[in-house]
Scaffold this motif. Structure first.
Motif: not given
Length: 426
Positions: A146, A141, A114
């Motif tokens: 996430d 994910k 990220y």
């Protein structure tokens, strides 16, 4: 005399009333059954107890479905549970959509990177995140994990790497550990840090629950590895699980029936992780594997002696539970119970001295509370700076419930506070 149509009408109305009473009675019984299933006595200080009861009832139902499917030979119980988790996590909306993501391999290990948008030439800090789920569950994910990684990337203006390590039942210890080490060593290579514009002096490793276990073990490995020139500056351990030799610490005794992580479930996770027979659950729960007649235990018991490592306010009235005689074969059949790669709390002081500064989050109503507190104390005794953030209303997994659709006030506070700590110290 009443006409036939009137008699028929009366009888129809009587049947209607009878059916309505039957339906009401069935509905009442169903409501009572549901309420009985959902309701469990919880400590008054725990965060939002009724919401937690509903969440726990759902999870218990999924676990039972997994057990039934497993017993019928339809699917492994863990796969059933994980499928339900993935479906649930897919409902969580994507937040901080400006964060750029990249799914890539780090030395053969799947990771997601990220990155905040824009780059003004300055080096960023970085966080390697390792997800929890008993080394067997979780969707790093998707959903709450996430969202958490996106929030860390946005709030810290940091590069965040989440490790998508393989899980049980497909693999067992030490695979999960080794994959996290591989990913960490790859990310800490100077050329990789340069690629992502990361300051090598500002990298942290973070994990929750079983991910906290892996993060602590990885931090120990990197700290003592002479081949790794870049070291982690910080380690953030969120209600970590750190040992499997004592399932009767004060917090295990106090919270053995508090959701969402019951003592029996934690013992099952350990056996699944170590590739052992789940029939040993009861033996672990009564500490048969660490009985007093096992001389080996006297050599390591001081490392998890909660009567001396914990403050009296959490010990309360609880006493150690170690049978006089036990099952000598358990430690022989499962040697990983004594392996510091699986149980970082058992590490020697010389290893702990090389570990980075630590932030350890614990919750009062969590069976793993004492694992985290004992580790915090052992690190302190080894000369490592430690912040132990303790939540009196906290329960296991609350950080994952700091996002929609399962908002818990303690989860929101916990996420904000540990990101704020990272912002200050990383």
């Amino acid at each position: 005399m009443l006409s036939n149509p009137l008699i028929a009408a009366e009888r129809k109305e009587e049947r209607h009333h009878f059916m309505m009473k039957l339906l009401c009675g069935f509905t009442l019984l169903l409501a009572i059954a549901v309420a009985y299933y959902i309701y469990i006595p919880l400590p008054k200080t725990i965060s939002e107890p009724w919401k937690l009861m509903v969440l726990d009832a759902t999870f218990r139902g999924v676990v039972m479905m997994g057990d039934v499917a497993h017993s019928m030979g339809l699917s492994h119980r863990v796969r059933v549970i994980n499928s339900a988790i993935v479906n649930f996590e897919s409902l969580v909306p994507i937040t901080n959509q400006e964060i750029q993501i990249e799914d890539i391999l780090f030395d053969g290990v799947h990771v997601r990177v990220y990155q905040p948008p824009g780059q003004d030439g300055k080096l960023r800090r970085a966080v390697m995140f390792i997800h929890g789920g008993g080394w067997a569950l979780g969707a790093p994910k998707l959903g709450s994990y996430d969202s958490l990684c996106r929030q860390m990337a946005a709030d810290l203006d940091a590069v965040v790497v989440t490790v998508d390590y393989r899980m049980a039942p497909d693999v067992h210890f030490p695979v999960q550990y080794e994959e996290c080490v591989q990913a960490a060593k790859h990310f800490l290579r100077p050329e990789v840090l340069t690629k992502y514009s990361v300051n090598p002096e500002r990298v942290a490793v973070c994990g929750d629950s079983a991910g906290g276990n892996l993060a602590a073990a990885v931090a120990q490995r990197i700290g003592t590895d002479n081949t790794t020139t870049v070291k982690f500056k910080l380690q953030v351990l969120v209600y970590p699980v750190l040992q499997a030799l004592d399932f009767n610490t004060a917090s295990y005794q106090q919270n053995q029936n508090v959701p969402i992580l019951y003592r029996r479930l934690m013992a099952r996770f350990w056996l699944e992780y170590l590739g052992a027979d789940l029939k040993l659950v009861h033996s672990l729960m009564i500490n048969n594997h660490t009985a007093q007649d096992q001389s080996l235990m006297s050599l390591i018991r001081s490392k998890l002696d909660w009567t001396t490592l914990l403050p009296k306010r959490v010990i309360k009235h609880y006493k150690p539970v170690f049978p006089v005689t036990g099952s000598l074969s358990i430690l022989k059949d499962i040697p990983a119970l004594l392996d510091t790669r699986a149980a970082p709390l058992l590490a020697e002081d010389v290893v702990l001295r090389m570990a980075p500064r630590a932030y350890i989050m614990t919750g009062e109503h969590d069976v793993l509370r004492d694992d985290g507190m004992m580790y915090a104390r052992r690190l302190e005794l080894a000369g490592v700076s430690v912040t132990n953030e303790h939540y009196e209303d906290g329960f296991h997994g609350c950080v994952s419930f700091g996002f929609w659709p399962c908002y818990f006030s303690v989860g929101i506070r916990a996420v904000q506070n540990y990101i704020a700590w990272l912002a200050k110290h990383l």
